[in-house]
Design an enzyme around this catalytic site. Sequence first.
Site, PDB file in Angstrom:
ATOM      1  N   GLU A 151      -0.631   5.823   2.451  1.00 41.86           N
ATOM      2  CA  GLU A 151      -0.425   6.440   3.761  1.00 41.86           C
ATOM      3  C   GLU A 151       1.030   6.778   4.103  1.00 41.86           C
ATOM      4  O   GLU A 151       1.279   7.826   4.707  1.00 41.86           O
ATOM      5  CB  GLU A 151      -1.017   5.534   4.843  1.00 41.86           C
ATOM      6  CG  GLU A 151      -2.532   5.520   4.814  1.00 41.86           C
ATOM      7  CD  GLU A 151      -3.111   4.409   5.668  1.00 41.86           C
ATOM      8  OE1 GLU A 151      -2.825   3.241   5.358  1.00 41.86           O
ATOM      9  OE2 GLU A 151      -3.830   4.705   6.623  1.00 41.86           O
ATOM     10  N   GLY A 181       0.847  -1.193   0.000  1.00 35.26           N
ATOM     11  CA  GLY A 181       0.000   0.000   0.000  1.00 35.26           C
ATOM     12  C   GLY A 181       0.876   1.234   0.000  1.00 35.26           C
ATOM     13  O   GLY A 181       1.859   1.298   0.740  1.00 35.26           O
TER      14      GLY A 181
END
Lengths: 282, 767
Positions: free
Chosen positions: B724, B721
């Site tokens: 973030e 991911g």
Amino acid sequence: MKGFEFFEPTTLAEASQLFAQEHTQLLAGGTDLVIGMKALTEAPQSVISLQKIPGLAGVTTEADGSISVGAMTKVREVELSADVQKHHTALAEGAAEIGSIQIRNLATIGGNIAHASPAADTVAGLLVADAQVDIASADGERSVSIDELFTGPGQTVLTPGEIIIRFRLPSPASGSHYIKHKIREVMDLAFIGVAAAVNLDNGTITDARIGLAAVAPTPIRATEAENLLRGNELTSELLQQAGEAAAAASSPISDLRCSAEHRREMVDVLTRRTLQGAVARA
Amino acid sequence: MSEYTVVGQTVARVDAVEKVTGAAQYGADVHPAGMLYGKIVRSKHAHANILSIDTSEAEKLPGVRAIITQDDVPSGRRVFATDKVLYLGEPLAAVAATDPDIAEEAAELIKIEYEVLPVVQDVMEAIKVSAPRLQSDAAKDGPNRREISAQIRKLTRDKENDHSDEISKLEAALEEYPDEVYYNISAESHSEAGDVEKGFAESDVVVEDTYVIPRVHQTYMEPHVSVASADSSGKVTVWASTQGPFAIRSGIAGTLGIPLTQINVIGTTMGGGFGGRFGVIITHVPAVLLSQKTGRPVRVQMTREEEFIDGRPAPGCVIKIKTGATNDGQILAREALAFWDSGSVSGASIGSTIRVRGVYKIPNLKVDAYGVHTNKSGTAAYRAPGAPQAIFAGESQLDEIAERIGMDPVKFRLMNMREEGDPVPAGANEPKVGYKETLEAVADAAGWWDREAGENQGWGVAVGDWTNGCGPGGVYVSVHEDGSARIFHGSMDITGTDTMISQITAEILTIPYESVTIRRGDTDSAPYSTGSGGSVVTFTMGNTAKLAAEDAHRRILELASERLNTNVDNLELKDGAVHVVSADPPKSISLGELAAYSLSTTGGPIVGKGSFARQASTPALAAQIAKVEVDPDTGRTRVLKLVASQDVGYAINPMAVEGQIEGGTVQGYAWAMMEEMQYGENGNINPGFVDYRVPTSADLPTVESVIVEVPAPNGPYGAKGVGEPPITPTLATMANAVKDAIGVRVTELPIKPEKVVEALKSNGHGT
């Protein structure tokens, strides 16, 4: 937004008569008014647009070198006017500080001044230009000096029905400069704004004007500091004295943006910087 | 060179045209016939008892169709405040009217009698005995008292021996910590590894500071909005601007007691989320209640001001932190005590305080964190929730240590970074992560090793770690007679995730990216999908799409085997056709032909199914370097250079990844330098974009992003991911650069001009 009646008069006399009524507001660019109406801080029963009245917009340079700026002139036009940039640089720099380009293409200099925010970005430049404010009403025209226009935050000497129609900028100073203290590079409100203008004769300051925004209930001139400068050369010692005198002339408040102390310190710093800038351009 | 042809490539986003042309349908574009406009009635006080709510005048206003309060919530679950409000803007009622102006006027006509109570906004005040109690009288012990109390409890339990002397000594010791009884505590979290006292004792240098981080808003462009329509059968349809339609479905079901499958949530194109778009009660539940009462569709849309006073922003916090190291640069111990401003409810990412451990071999670690009630709205996730705050404290203090021991900040970090197999303090052993590679990459790209700084200029470095989440997802892939493929799923596109899913599908099916289309279903039609938050989508939906495409691939080979009359082992799918391996002359059949053929087979059309829920994720690192110039007289800071590297595992769409790195870094910059929700005696005082400053492109140079790829074992193609991590180090990067420029540290964010001037004055400047 509350409901309202909308008028588009084509003459100043008509506009003035409408505006003399209670609960009315003038619409120039609308960049302050419409936001206020949406937030319900403004709820006029009638909105009177000035947009259909001819002759209120444009920058004109007269034969004697004075410049006339119509009240409905877009802030962007003031910013980009070659004559304003050359002879009243501080005003052009102030205009360039307002909002975004899109906002400046809507907002008018008359609206910026009539709104009477002590933090208006064009006001310090007009102060150091010694601008005369021409005002029209059904009874005719009158003129006040820009430093006599404001009486408090959002308050002016304008009486019901009176409309600002132009700013006359006499005797251009030979150099001027505006600096806005802010956090964000663009689209920020002035924490404070300082403009300085000087006339030089062989290195000697023959005249100096310092305009301060957002440091008092109304925009003000730092006359004490100006007096110190007149007739002298700009030494670092004089610069320091002028900065301190300007800071002493201010009576800022503390609010969510910053403290009064910080504002006063920045008056000192920016007075010195704008003076240096103005002298360098003179 | 890459062995792949579609993944690893920058391709145009699947939604590029609809976004650019304005065709994309956002929440506020939904307008069913007969729709009413809802308006939430909000508290005008930050703390007050509610004596009465009188709706009679408002009900008389023509155009008002319904007014609801907590009495109208059949389940009894709290939607509106009844006897007490805890923050300015807390919902008390809602109105539905034929026109938004009427709804607003009606809201103003509702008479609410308040008994105003004392307010507490500052966490450090809220924990004191003198503070008003917001939720209960419960008091919590601080770390020292907790330890002593535990010993007392243990000794008291031992009935066989007499410990009375020892117990009275311990009770006397408790008296040494009167300030360690904390009030208004909403939650707590504690972790420990090793022995910090021993670690500090063995350290040559120990530094202790307190860092203050403000509450900030996610400031997504689109305010919360939902349109709800309840029909006469009880079926409820909700068009919701949300990151997680399935979470909204279960949230509405749970709050209002409506059967799950009687609710259909249709996710609308999202105008940004950043973690703040998961709330159920914020607009969706009031919209459903108003629609149920009126029998008409109702839109509830927040204004920007409502977003600020009743959104769910990121919590501010105060972190006291202490670090010990040896003179040769070995970190021996770190201790942190954090107070998180959780507002009127519990929560506030307090568990993220553990991120003060960073990616370093810290043998002795102790972390105590408390959530503290204040008179503010509750908080929610914001891009790596809690990490930017904790990492700001940890990475700022690392620079202080490096300075004391005279070590280069990058070398100091490299020397202490964990490697594969190293124990993680209060965690499992470290997997293979490109910590050092990422930091070295940013240092090289920024020119750190031969950096130059003019007067009032400075350089700052920091790193931040984060691990993507993982959740359930389902995907179908169909192959059509023209050889194209269609993906069907239920996850919200966030930052280009539909594009990534399409790329993976095209890669597996060996067809061009342009031959793949993707369709998102609503909760009635699509398979379950986790919410698009926690950097989860690439990992989860990427894996899910890969499984679905592989399933389709199997069916394709099966069909080809029938058609070409050969064993599947002799077949290969390549360039959109199935080929018989080493056939001479070449023998193949196109995907389109196979899809057409499939329609008359017993096995049926080509439909691949992917279903996935859990796999271990791998941490990611973001490393950043900034060069700044500070004006010492005005305190204004200008960013001259901002370089951001990130270990992304594998960049499925490099331009999208760079976009994430840039976006996260800019949000971190904003938190460091200008963003802050400010509170006065009666709540939030800067509820708009005039005094809540988000940066513009004029405020900083183009962020230079550097992609580092150390594959994650379980990620699709090794991807992690990416959303973030990039926000996590920037707060400290900026603070460290400002410190380097002016020689004095600003420990309270944002680093506004006034604070810089103050810090310099405290350091002797201008005197």
